[in-house]
Design an enzyme around this catalytic site. Sequence first.
Site, PDB file in Angstrom:
ATOM      1  CG  ASP A  22      -2.029   1.000   1.150  1.00  0.00           C
ATOM      2  OD1 ASP A  22      -2.257   1.560   0.066  1.00  0.00           O
ATOM      3  OD2 ASP A  22      -2.685   1.249   2.178  1.00  0.00           O
ATOM      4  CG  HIS A  27      -6.041   0.263   6.228  1.00  0.00           C
ATOM      5  ND1 HIS A  27      -5.181  -0.654   5.665  1.00  0.00           N
ATOM      6  CD2 HIS A  27      -5.766   1.438   5.615  1.00  0.00           C
ATOM      7  CE1 HIS A  27      -4.437  -0.066   4.745  1.00  0.00           C
ATOM      8  NE2 HIS A  27      -4.778   1.218   4.699  1.00  0.00           N
ATOM      9  CG  HIS A  60      -5.294   6.341   4.784  1.00  0.00           C
ATOM     10  ND1 HIS A  60      -4.714   6.531   3.560  1.00  0.00           N
ATOM     11  CD2 HIS A  60      -5.515   5.007   4.884  1.00  0.00           C
ATOM     12  CE1 HIS A  60      -4.591   5.372   2.939  1.00  0.00           C
ATOM     13  NE2 HIS A  60      -5.077   4.423   3.723  1.00  0.00           N
ATOM     14  CB  CYS A  72      -6.246   5.574  -1.719  1.00  0.00           C
ATOM     15  SG  CYS A  72      -7.396   4.648  -2.756  1.00  0.00           S
TER      16      CYS A  72
END
Length: 315
Positions: free
Chosen positions: A32, A224, A226, A257
Amino acid sequence: MSTRDLGLPEQVVPPKGELPSRVTIWEVGPRDGLQNEKSVVPVAVKLEFLDRLAAAGLTTLEATSFVHPKWVPQLADAEELLADLTQRDGVRYPVLVPNARGLDRALAAGVGHIAVFASATETFAQRNLNSTLDEQFAMFEPVITRARAEGLEVRGYLSMCFGDPWEGAVPAAQVARAGTRLLELGCSELSLGDTIGVATAGQVERLLDTFTENGVGVGSLAVHFHDTYGQALTNTLAALRRGVSTVDSSAGGLGGCPYAESATGNLATEDLVWLLDGLGVGHGVDLDALVATSAWMAEQLGRPSPSRVVRALGG
């Protein structure tokens, strides 16, 4: 529906408000993180990055993705990477697969653990998966079923769980329905993604409570986050106090992303470890070795690490 009904192992979780004694850190930096780099990182650097992370004590390293190279050219070297990877005992190296073709490539590479990436919202499903919210599950069902039949573990990622740049705030009930469907298809774990980093601690608590009310235990859930608004650690603590014991993070805070321009980096693994150490929660990671690894990777990328702990300890 309960965790037992879904065929998932029963897990003992602490009462609401208490912390788990140990947390599994799901390291996403090699996949990622690096998929968002403007330039392609050489395979040799990726391999050293993975080895350094394993040496630091991380036991789950999401290594790469079998997405089409046209969409994520930074990970076009997935086969080469896995062929040259020296796997350490006791370390898992899951990969992301977007579809049946991705699963074919993963099986050919001999992986033992995959993840699929779904959406909690209609718009992101259309933009990221070229599918409707409902149709995405028909796409994932044969992938998950075949992977399980081949003996692979399957994780489900669910994106846009708290906010969507096109739809705004996402109702918790909608997220819980989508997440439960992934678990029913055969995912052994569901990672709830704050893809654009807008979640607050209250939202995190409400979403986890909604899953619990719908019979899905927190032992099947991961988070998860950010850090767009600087809330990733606060949100992590809220999840821990609800009993979540698997947290996704990225060494050095790498990532974002590619399909959501407002998304900034993931929660930095070093910042997470610092938090867990302060709480007395076990994790098995050598912070000094991890900081050194992220400082080294920052040098390879030619820019400072966004992790506050790396900047504080790495000089």
